[in-house]
Design an enzyme around this catalytic site. Structure first.
Site, PDB file in Angstrom:
ATOM      1  N   SER A 178       0.836  -1.185   0.000  1.00 50.68           N
ATOM      2  CA  SER A 178       0.000   0.000   0.000  1.00 50.68           C
ATOM      3  C   SER A 178       0.886   1.257   0.000  1.00 50.68           C
ATOM      4  O   SER A 178       1.760   1.398  -0.855  1.00 50.68           O
ATOM      5  CB  SER A 178      -0.947  -0.040   1.209  1.00 50.68           C
ATOM      6  OG  SER A 178      -1.928   0.955   1.143  1.00 50.68           O
ATOM      7  N   HIS A 208      -8.043  -5.156  -0.338  1.00 51.59           N
ATOM      8  CA  HIS A 208      -6.759  -4.490  -0.149  1.00 51.59           C
ATOM      9  C   HIS A 208      -5.975  -5.073   1.023  1.00 51.59           C
ATOM     10  O   HIS A 208      -4.744  -5.167   0.988  1.00 51.59           O
ATOM     11  CB  HIS A 208      -6.992  -2.991   0.068  1.00 51.59           C
ATOM     12  CG  HIS A 208      -5.734  -2.186   0.134  1.00 51.59           C
ATOM     13  ND1 HIS A 208      -4.819  -2.138  -0.898  1.00 51.59           N
ATOM     14  CD2 HIS A 208      -5.223  -1.380   1.113  1.00 51.59           C
ATOM     15  CE1 HIS A 208      -3.815  -1.342  -0.576  1.00 51.59           C
ATOM     16  NE2 HIS A 208      -4.026  -0.890   0.645  1.00 51.59           N
ATOM     17  N   ASP A 209      -6.669  -5.483   2.076  1.00 57.39           N
ATOM     18  CA  ASP A 209      -6.012  -6.033   3.259  1.00 57.39           C
ATOM     19  C   ASP A 209      -5.291  -7.344   2.998  1.00 57.39           C
ATOM     20  O   ASP A 209      -4.574  -7.845   3.877  1.00 57.39           O
ATOM     21  CB  ASP A 209      -7.034  -6.240   4.386  1.00 57.39           C
ATOM     22  CG  ASP A 209      -7.175  -5.015   5.270  1.00 57.39           C
ATOM     23  OD1 ASP A 209      -6.417  -4.052   5.072  1.00 57.39           O
ATOM     24  OD2 ASP A 209      -8.047  -5.026   6.164  1.00 57.39           O
ATOM     25  N   ASP A 265      -8.837  -6.278  -4.768  1.00 56.34           N
ATOM     26  CA  ASP A 265      -8.413  -4.984  -4.202  1.00 56.34           C
ATOM     27  C   ASP A 265      -8.970  -3.875  -5.086  1.00 56.34           C
ATOM     28  O   ASP A 265      -8.487  -3.629  -6.177  1.00 56.34           O
ATOM     29  CB  ASP A 265      -6.888  -4.923  -4.160  1.00 56.34           C
ATOM     30  CG  ASP A 265      -6.352  -3.648  -3.518  1.00 56.34           C
ATOM     31  OD1 ASP A 265      -7.155  -2.737  -3.241  1.00 56.34           O
ATOM     32  OD2 ASP A 265      -5.131  -3.562  -3.307  1.00 56.34           O
TER      33      ASP A 265
END
Length: 375
Positions: free
Chosen positions: A154, A352-353, A319
């Site tokens: 990220s 995204h995690d 994501d």
């Protein structure tokens, strides 16, 4: 093969830099401190160091546990240790709390030597490039001329990308995970909604809430709720919560009814209990400002032509905050500038995690790549 295990008990360290630091925003810090942790052993040639860069709410505590806090496990502990992808039998791994952070490095809650009070709203804006500069100063202090690799997910991946551009001779490999070459307008919009939640909290006091003995917890919790929605995929939310009702049926109120509401409120309240609101504001603006191709008229290929590192770029199918297409922009620009790049798109429902999770295929890709990194 070495059996996978944790690095065990770790201890934070502190580095002090007394020379004034001029920032890209025009602000100047008279001096600053960085808190960091290390895992593994630096070899005699000082050639096996790997820097791990953290994302928005991350810190220097990347792996292991503290002796007095056995439940406080590093945020990327599943990745670092003997036999793990970032194998500490091979690498000397460094995690740093970025400038402007709230885990011990100089930030808005630190004392401004000119006033004797917390910096608060007077803390200058910082950029990804500023962070990389300070990380380079820390490397100098530790006697590390060149990193075998810089790794991040990220916002951390943006730092790894920036390392390859700012200090091309000081980095062998850049691992850019779940990142993007710049934010989309939609991403900036999400960040602005989160910031407004904090800025309009009555307890914010223009950023100087420290002097009032209060914390803008409502605004910070709401900001975290907004952000957390973007970190999860629709599939992950459906799998974890669906449309489950806490009472088994609608009760027609504005209190918590759906399990997803309970989850978001819990995450928001927990976050507001330990994170600093000014750091959140500062870091989301750092995200917004990141755009290394801006100086080259938006030409990312031209921008990346100065890099000499080899790259691994990783994305995740669900994501939607930093979609695989954003990673492919980096990959295509690297290919068009004749750079060595490997790319993996990992099938994951986590959104995204996913970059934080111990997913076998994902870790397998990282292990295979890092096994070939020469030290």
């Amino acid at each position: 093969m070495t059996q996978s295990s944790s690095v065990g008990i770790v201890t934070p360290q502190r580095a002090r830099f007394d020379a004034p630091l001029k920032l890209r925003s025009g602000g100047v810090l008279p001096g600053f401190e960085l808190v960091y942790e290390t895992y593994g052993t630096l070899n005699a040639a000082r050639s096996n160091a790997v820097l791990v860069c953290h994302a928005l709410s991350g810190s220097h505590h990347v792996a292991g546990v503290y002796a007095d806090q056995p439940g406080n496990v590093g945020w990327w502990d599943n990745l670092i240790g003997p036999g793990r992808p970032l194998d500490t039998d091979k690498f000397f791994v460094i995690g740093v709390n970025n400038l402007g952070g709230c885990y011990g490095s100089t930030g808005p809650a630190s004392i401004n030597p000119a006033t004797g009070k917390p910096w608060g709203a007077d803390f200058p804006f910082v950029t990804v490039e500023d962070w990389v500069d300070t990380q380079a100063l820390l490397a100098d202090m530790l006697g590390i001329e060149r990193f075998a690799a810089v790794v991040g997910g990220s916002l951390g991946g943006m730092q790894a990308l920036s390392w390859a551009l700012q200090y091309p001779g000081r980095i062998g490999h850049a691992l850019v995970i779940a990142a993007a070459p710049k934010l989309t307008a939609q991403n900036i919009a999400f960040n602005e909604v989160a910031r407004q939640a904090i800025l309009k909290d009555p307890q914010f006091h223009g950023g100087n809430y420290y002097e009032h003995g209060v914390v803008p917890t409502r605004g910070l919790a709401l900001a975290r709720m907004v952000g957390h929605i973007t970190y999860l995929s629709d599939d992950a939310m459906a799998e974890k919560f669906g449309r489950q009702l806490r009472h088994g049926k609608p009760v027609y109120s504005y209190d918590v009814e759906f399990e997803i509401e309970s989850y978001l409120r819990y995450q928001g309240d927990k976050f507001a209990g330990f994170f600093d609101a000014n750091t959140y504001l500062l870091t989301t603006k750092t995200l917004d400002y990141f755009d290394p191709a801006f100086a080259h008229g938006g030409d990312l290929t031209r921008t990346l032509s100065s890099a000499s590192a080899e790259f691994l770029v990783v994305s995740f199918t669900t994501d939607w905050r930093f979609t695989p297409q954003r990673s492919k922009e980096i990959v295509n620009a690297l290919l068009h500038s004749d750079k060595r790049v490997s790319y993996a798109e990992i099938d994951s429902v986590a959104g995204h995690d996913a970059f934080l999770l111990d997913e076998p295929l994902y870790h397998g890709v990282l292990s295979a790549y890092l096994a070939n990194v020469q030290v």
